[in-house]
Design an enzyme around this catalytic site. Structure first.
Site, PDB file in Angstrom:
ATOM      1  N   TYR A  66     -15.267 -11.407   0.320  1.00 20.78           N
ATOM      2  CA  TYR A  66     -16.031 -10.179   0.052  1.00 20.78           C
ATOM      3  C   TYR A  66     -17.308 -10.475  -0.726  1.00 20.78           C
ATOM      4  CZ  TYR A  66     -12.091  -7.506   1.800  1.00 20.78           C
ATOM      5  OH  TYR A  66     -11.127  -6.983   2.604  1.00 20.78           O
ATOM      6  N   ARG A 124      -2.806   6.448   1.479  1.00 15.37           N
ATOM      7  CA  ARG A 124      -3.358   7.613   2.168  1.00 15.37           C
ATOM      8  C   ARG A 124      -2.383   8.364   3.069  1.00 15.37           C
ATOM      9  NH1 ARG A 124      -8.702   5.852   5.032  1.00 15.37           N
ATOM     10  NH2 ARG A 124      -7.950   3.722   4.783  1.00 15.37           N
ATOM     11  N   ARG A 164      -7.241  12.093  -4.103  1.00 15.32           N
ATOM     12  CA  ARG A 164      -8.379  11.408  -3.492  1.00 15.32           C
ATOM     13  C   ARG A 164      -9.539  12.380  -3.252  1.00 15.32           C
ATOM     14  NH1 ARG A 164      -9.652   9.533   1.926  1.00 15.32           N
ATOM     15  NH2 ARG A 164     -10.496   7.426   1.880  1.00 15.32           N
ATOM     16  N   ASP A 221      -7.096  -2.339  -7.044  1.00 17.28           N
ATOM     17  CA  ASP A 221      -7.756  -2.941  -5.887  1.00 17.28           C
ATOM     18  C   ASP A 221      -8.083  -4.389  -6.215  1.00 17.28           C
ATOM     19  OD1 ASP A 221      -9.125  -1.968  -3.179  1.00 17.28           O
ATOM     20  OD2 ASP A 221     -10.341  -3.547  -4.075  1.00 17.28           O
ATOM     21  N   ARG A 272       0.823  -1.238   0.000  1.00 13.22           N
ATOM     22  CA  ARG A 272       0.000   0.000   0.000  1.00 13.22           C
ATOM     23  C   ARG A 272       0.847   1.276   0.000  1.00 13.22           C
ATOM     24  NH1 ARG A 272      -5.554  -0.433   0.429  1.00 13.22           N
ATOM     25  NH2 ARG A 272      -6.278  -2.430   1.184  1.00 13.22           N
TER      26      ARG A 272
END
Lengths: 341, 341
Positions: free
Chosen positions: B151, B29, B38, B74, B25
């Protein structure tokens, strides 16, 4: 004397005809009789009213006849007794509105007098012992200091407790002060429970598996070891750490009577990592109780063969899930009680 | 040819002066330049616009000079391409409004043509390769079939994916059909990524650690093995399973070039469990990046000594956390780049 002492004999490592069985969270939401009481009384009322806590404790025993009862309570009664506010929010879980984030936040955290702050637990033990009438042993429990810290700092449940880990890694001195206060409270609490009548105690390190092996030693294990040292002459101690396969050796050498393992650790790995001498407890995947009853029975028999019938307590690898069918829980218990080599 | 091929050489097991470093990652962020984009573009716009995906991919490289880039994307683009609706809800995470719960739900799930449904990923690779200008290698990735199933069935993130595990244990045939469809899609997807220019691929089994070793073999590992078998002659494959310490031996023997480990597995345990021959990748606790920079550097140097500088790729044990200070991420990378034996 306890009439069915299979559980206590397994903790001593004695030879038995079959292993004893109980289930973590066996007094819980999969039971319709529990849900009846849950509709009428909120969480803390159930914990704090000895009549309710003792009734909930014996509900699964009446239905299934496990070989041990575990007192209905919650690990968060400890921070609550330490003057950290704990709420239980419906559809959310525990919520601590004033989490510990700084050394200053620690000043108002007390090491309480157990009789004053947690007397209701001791009363529930007395009442439960009467209801059990010496048929089976009663287990008392506490969360590990690290697991309690996780909630105190995070303020709620979490997938990875990043705030709690961040607190330890940025303010280690404050973290150790909090851990020691929790440890001192927990030791006094478990000693009072034994004095009130529980026959064994279990320490739950639900979030120990979030830590690296080195950080586990520093922030979790050393405090659990203090608890084992303080309690082991009073009652058998079971240590259970979810995801803590890397610490099984220390656990086995700690003076505890038994070590709990989760379902990611095979029987073979668990025996190897603990040195093959100590009693093990576990480790059926709670979600595997969704399998058909016949499949559950087959898997339980295989699990007993894998662990061996001696020095073994059959259990789940974590708490039973709320939506498990009653007949599936029955299949789990029955497969153990009818086990023959 | 790639100018800095340290990462590819480590995957081959060659002797190096220092191990290569990247962070799971790393395009994320904690970077202010990422947060700028973003604010302007939603999640799927960022994934599906090659100009944005490639820009985000190279942002951390410009700032820190890691030894490998990983394409911004993703794992849930796969179910999306299979006609399973995936939403990304702010402050909630992934949400799949029509989760798979029955065999019938599977009927509308397709194995898509990759160029048609995921062409934007291939375009992003082309554009990223231009931006990287052969300076460092580019990694492509996919989730493991089991993790994607989690998921698809749960419909959202979860602490323990009980619905997903329940689906597998009550409807194993349907589960295997879904897993095979995901596997077939993933193989075609990763092959297309290699053809488009990625220099290595990584399979993320983020939720493999929820399964018992036996269930892991049945519901996760056999499908990852299919992916490794299909890809290993096209590009080096890295297999990473969070919490999958119990499967490290199979991973090491799978034909993969490297095995990722999380921070609960010490270097010593990881080398032992993988047989000591394969390249390992990991395993700094992401929360330990909250420690002061000097402490981070000291811990990174110790980690390299513990794993050994060869057959080793320095990384975190899981993705970098959003609130890590920039200077702390810098300390992590710098400690590796300045490492001397």
């Amino acid at each position: 004397m306890i009439k069915n002492d299979l559980f206590l004999r397994a903790l001593k490592g004695e030879t038995v005809d079959r292993p004893p069985v109980w289930m973590m969270r066996q007094a819980g939401r999969y039971l319709p009789e529990f849900m009846e009481l849950r509709k009428k009384y909120d969480f803390f009322t159930r914990c704090q009213t000895p009549e309710l806590a003792s009734e909930i404790t014996v509900q699964p025993i009446r239905r299934y006849g496990m070989d041990a009862a575990i007192l209905f309570s919650d690990i968060l009664v400890i921070p609550q007794a330490m003057d950290i506010e704990v709420q239980m929010k419906p559809n959310f879980g525990p919520y601590l509105p004033n989490p510990i984030r700084t050394a200053k936040d620690l000043e108002s955290v007390v090491v309480p007098n157990i009789e004053d702050s947690l007397g209701y637990v001791l009363d529930a033990i007395t009442m439960t012992k009467e209801k059990l009438d010496n048929e089976i042993p009663l287990i008392g429990f506490a969360g590990s200091p690290w697991t309690i810290l996780c909630y105190c700092v995070e303020g709620q449940g979490s997938k990875s407790f990043d705030k709690a880990r961040g607190f330890c890694f940025t303010q280690p001195e404050a973290a150790h002060k909090l851990l020691q206060k929790i440890t001192d409270t927990t030791i006094a609490y478990l000693k009072a429970k034994v004095k009130a009548g529980v026959n064994a105690v279990q320490v739950f390190d639900s979030w120990g598996g979030m830590l690296s092996p080195m950080d586990y030693q520093e922030f979790s294990w050393q405090y659990i070891q203090q608890i084992v040292d303080a309690l082991k002459d009073d009652a058998p101690v079971i240590v259970f750490g979810k995801g803590c396969w890397f610490a099984l050796r220390e656990m086995a050498q700690s003076g505890a009577s038994a070590v709990g393992v989760d379902w990611t650790c095979s029987a073979q790995n668990a025996r190897y990592l603990t040195g093959g001498q100590i009693t093990l407890q576990g480790n059926f995947d709670p979600a595997r109780l969704l399998s058909p009853p016949e499949k559950i029975k087959e898997m339980v028999r295989q699990m007993i063969q894998d662990f061996g019938k001696d020095k073994y307590v059959v259990n789940l690898g974590h708490g039973i899930l709320p939506h498990i069918p009653l007949e599936n829980a029955a299949a789990f218990i029955e497969a153990v009680k009818s086990y023959k080599e």
